[in-house]
Design a protein around this motif. Structure first.
Motif, PDB file in Angstrom:
ATOM      1  N   GLY A 301       0.774  -1.227   0.000  1.00 12.86           N
ATOM      2  CA  GLY A 301       0.000   0.000   0.000  1.00 12.86           C
ATOM      3  C   GLY A 301       0.805   1.275   0.000  1.00 12.86           C
ATOM      4  N   SER A 302       2.137   1.180  -0.044  1.00 12.45           N
ATOM      5  CA  SER A 302       2.965   2.385  -0.024  1.00 12.45           C
ATOM      6  C   SER A 302       4.106   2.244  -1.024  1.00 12.45           C
ATOM      7  CB  SER A 302       3.535   2.639   1.375  1.00 12.45           C
ATOM      8  OG  SER A 302       4.435   3.722   1.351  1.00 12.45           O
ATOM      9  N   GLY A 303       3.972   2.910  -2.158  1.00 13.55           N
ATOM     10  CA  GLY A 303       5.037   2.896  -3.146  1.00 13.55           C
ATOM     11  C   GLY A 303       6.270   3.646  -2.694  1.00 13.55           C
ATOM     12  N   ALA A 304       6.152   4.494  -1.671  1.00 10.01           N
ATOM     13  CA  ALA A 304       7.294   5.269  -1.192  1.00 10.01           C
ATOM     14  C   ALA A 304       8.333   4.396  -0.512  1.00 10.01           C
ATOM     15  CB  ALA A 304       6.819   6.347  -0.212  1.00 10.01           C
ATOM     16  N   LEU A 305       7.953   3.196  -0.080  1.00 12.69           N
ATOM     17  CA  LEU A 305       8.871   2.322   0.655  1.00 12.69           C
ATOM     18  C   LEU A 305       9.420   1.184  -0.206  1.00 12.69           C
ATOM     19  CD1 LEU A 305       6.958   2.069   4.053  1.00 12.69           C
ATOM     20  CD2 LEU A 305       8.942   3.491   3.509  1.00 12.69           C
ATOM     21  N   GLY A 306       9.150   1.212  -1.495  1.00 10.65           N
ATOM     22  CA  GLY A 306       9.694   0.173  -2.353  1.00 10.65           C
ATOM     23  C   GLY A 306       8.690  -0.305  -3.380  1.00 10.65           C
ATOM     24  N   VAL A 307       9.183  -1.019  -4.385  1.00 11.62           N
ATOM     25  CA  VAL A 307       8.360  -1.400  -5.529  1.00 11.62           C
ATOM     26  C   VAL A 307       7.264  -2.395  -5.163  1.00 11.62           C
ATOM     27  CG1 VAL A 307      10.166  -0.920  -7.214  1.00 11.62           C
ATOM     28  CG2 VAL A 307      10.015  -3.198  -6.188  1.00 11.62           C
ATOM     29  N   LEU A 308       7.408  -3.101  -4.048  1.00  9.52           N
ATOM     30  CA  LEU A 308       6.376  -4.054  -3.664  1.00  9.52           C
ATOM     31  C   LEU A 308       5.033  -3.373  -3.451  1.00  9.52           C
ATOM     32  CD1 LEU A 308       5.720  -7.026  -2.732  1.00  9.52           C
ATOM     33  CD2 LEU A 308       6.168  -6.225  -0.411  1.00  9.52           C
ATOM     34  N   GLY A 309       5.046  -2.154  -2.921  1.00 14.48           N
ATOM     35  CA  GLY A 309       3.807  -1.474  -2.588  1.00 14.48           C
ATOM     36  C   GLY A 309       3.218  -0.646  -3.705  1.00 14.48           C
ATOM     37  N   GLU A 310       3.767  -0.728  -4.897  1.00 13.91           N
ATOM     38  CA  GLU A 310       3.262   0.081  -6.009  1.00 13.91           C
ATOM     39  C   GLU A 310       2.046  -0.532  -6.692  1.00 13.91           C
ATOM     40  OE1 GLU A 310       7.523   2.174  -7.259  1.00 13.91           O
ATOM     41  OE2 GLU A 310       6.610   0.683  -8.578  1.00 13.91           O
ATOM     42  N   GLN A 311       1.646  -1.734  -6.283  1.00 11.84           N
ATOM     43  CA  GLN A 311       0.491  -2.409  -6.872  1.00 11.84           C
ATOM     44  C   GLN A 311      -0.091  -3.344  -5.820  1.00 11.84           C
ATOM     45  OE1 GLN A 311       3.735  -2.882  -8.849  1.00 11.84           O
ATOM     46  NE2 GLN A 311       4.164  -3.930  -6.916  1.00 11.84           N
ATOM     47  N   ASP A 312      -1.237  -3.935  -6.118  1.00 10.24           N
ATOM     48  CA  ASP A 312      -1.857  -4.831  -5.146  1.00 10.24           C
ATOM     49  C   ASP A 312      -1.136  -6.176  -5.121  1.00 10.24           C
ATOM     50  OD1 ASP A 312      -2.728  -6.271  -7.393  1.00 10.24           O
ATOM     51  OD2 ASP A 312      -4.796  -5.567  -7.242  1.00 10.24           O
TER      52      ASP A 312
END
Length: 543
Positions: A301-312
């Motif tokens: 849920g947070s793209g600011a902390l890494g690419v994992l959170g840029e999508q569901d």
């Protein structure tokens, strides 16, 4: 649901110290018999270093009696292979005679215990002495077939490297003559053994064998007794096929055959773990060197902390697979496994209600991501940024997730604060004693749950982040401990960091490398990562 594994007790079998006579015209007299019995213990160890003792120990473990036995001379490859064919075809033990006139006490004692009245001596074996008759035949398939009545028309030439597997593959119902190159000339006239009534097969017994030459006779004896034989390494968790076999069949008794097993610490609990049948993504229960992980790093849920959170979660699974795919051709000697590294506790500029400057995301909020990854065949690492609390305290909050077989743990010392410290005013650090407490905690959790080996990642980009790392506890086989170099910037600086961290490398540690999309200058391609990062890491993560 699989049946629970039976707790394992260990018995060690070490030796320190069916048939009547034949008629002169080659006609067989009345049938004789052999009696088998499974070992009483769940795990029996046969670790004799001497071939004759190893053969006798295996016979003692699996046969109560055998009026006919087969004997081969130690070092006589051709005789041993054909003797194995005969023993399995007849359903009787194969014993070994010491080479060069060595003491035959072990052989004689086992023949006496078995109540053997007739010995088939193949090749160079003599089997002299003792209260039994000897029918000696050359190492020739025709002679062995004449003596045993077995149809050995089908032959298979076997070299030394394949001998153990070939013997393990013998089937009493479909005899095959195993040959080691050129055969001896068959004898002109061979007497016939009495017929042997086969004992009930030991269907519930599994023999694990290292395949060394010491074990060949024991493997044949096991197959003669109707036990299944699996040839492989000494750690049962390392073999995906064996883990599957143990999980499906749940053998009542396991016999570990080979001197190498004596050095395998914790064989009993490792076997119990393998018997669960649980496998890591990519197969087996050991991570390295058989697996190569490629992970997306970040926080849901947070793209600011890494690419994992840029999508569901579903899209992250596909993105992780896309990142992993190029490495499949670049790393042909390992199974490439996509992965998530999920920041579970997030460093905060605010003290928060508990005053620890870390936001602990509830385990149940992360569970959908963890389970989606597991269902898709991904490995998961939970990353801790603990602030002013300690790593074990935070890890305990995620016990329910760490009890899943595909979930490991990462420690991020950069965000481990001392009293009075706050984030971004200094780079954090953790004592090696605190890290070792995590090692103990996580290894104990893994052992208690009979779980596959777990990954424990230590993030580091300065030596001072984990002072005295040379004291790191790498003794727990339940874990694969990794140092992950997650510095960012120019490639020259990153290589310098890599080399500096490796100067304090414990022997048993594994290595990881991080590629940053925005902070590296430039970020390496998969081809460049494999070519330039040496030695090759076991984990590549992307942030």
């Amino acid at each position: 649901m699989r049946a629970p594994a039976v707790p394992i007790a260990l018995t060690v079998v070490l030796l320190a110290a069916g048939c009547g006579s034949t008629s002169g015209d080659g006609e067989a007299e009345a049938s004789v018999g052999a009696v088998t019995s499974a070992p009483d213990a769940r795990l029996t160890l046969v670790a004799d270093e001497d071939a004759a003792a190893s053969a006798a120990s295996t016979s003692r473990a699996l046969f109560d009696s055998a009026e006919v036995a087969v004997v081969a001379r130690d070092g006589d490859d051709a005789g041993t292979l054909l003797a194995a064919s005969a023993a399995v075809g007849l359903g009787v033990p194969l014993l070994v005679e010491p080479a060069d006139g060595g003491p035959a006490d072990v052989l004689t004692a086992e023949l006496d215990r078995l109540g053997t009245t007739t010995v088939l001596a193949v090749g160079d074996a003599e089997a002299a002495g003792g209260d039994h008759e000897v029918l000696a035949v050359p190492a020739a398939a025709e002679s062995v077939a004449a003596a045993t009545g077995l149809d050995l028309a089908e032959t298979s030439e076997v070299d030394d490297a394949a001998a153990a597997a070939a013997v393990a593959g013998l089937d009493g119902e479909e005899p095959v003559a195993l040959l080691a190159g050129d055969e001896e000339a068959p004898a002109d006239d061979v007497d016939r053994l009495p017929g042997v009534e086969r004992a009930a097969p030991l269907d519930g017994t599994l023999v694990l064998a290292t395949g060394s030459t010491t074990t060949l006779a024991g493997i044949a004896t096991a197959r003669a007794a109707g036990a299944r034989v699996h040839v492989g390494g000494t750690d049962p968790r390392a073999d995906a096929d064996l883990v599957g076999l143990l999980g499906e069949d749940q053998p009542q008794a396991v016999l570990a055959l080979g001197p190498e097993y004596a050095a395998e610490e914790g064989l009993d609990w490792k076997l119990e773990t393998a018997a669960t049948g649980r496998q890591l993504p990519g197969g087996g229960q050991l991570l390295f060197p058989g697996h190569f992980l490629v992970a997306l790093y970040g926080h849901p849920g947070s793209g600011a902390l890494g690419v994992l959170g840029e999508q569901d979660a579903a899209a992250s699974v596909e993105r992780a697979r896309a990142h992993a795919a190029p490495y499949e051709e670049l790393v042909p000697d390992a199974t490439v496994v996509p992965a998530f590294e999920i920041i579970a506790t997030v460093a905060s500029e605010f003290a928060g209600p508990d005053g620890n400057y870390s936001v602990e995301v509830p385990a149940e909020e992360l569970r959908p991501w963890v389970e989606a990854a597991g269902e898709a065949g991904l490995y998961v690492v939970l990353d801790l940024q603990p602030g002013r609390t300690d790593f074990v305290t935070q890890a305990e909050q995620y016990r329910s997730l760490l009890e899943l077989p595909h979930v490991g743990l990462a420690l991020d010392p950069e965000w481990r604060l001392g009293p009075g410290q706050v984030h971004l005013t200094q780079i954090g650090s953790v004592s090696v004693d605190e890290v070792n407490r995590v090692v103990t905690w996580l290894a104990d959790l893994t052992r208690a749950g009979d779980l596959p080996q777990k990954l424990l990642v230590l993030h580091q980009f300065r030596v001072g982040m984990i002072p005295e790392r040379e004291r790191l506890d790498t003794s727990r086989d339940e874990l694969a401990v990794m140092v992950h170099a997650d510095g960012q910037g120019g490639q020259g600086d990153k290589q310098a960091t890599w080399q500096a961290l490796r100067q304090t490398d414990p022997d048993a540690v594994h290595w990881g490398w991080k590629n940053f999309y925005d902070e590296d200058a430039p970020m390496l391609s998969p081809e460049e990562t494999i070519a330039q990062v040496s030695p090759r890491p076991h984990l590549i993560s992307y942030q």
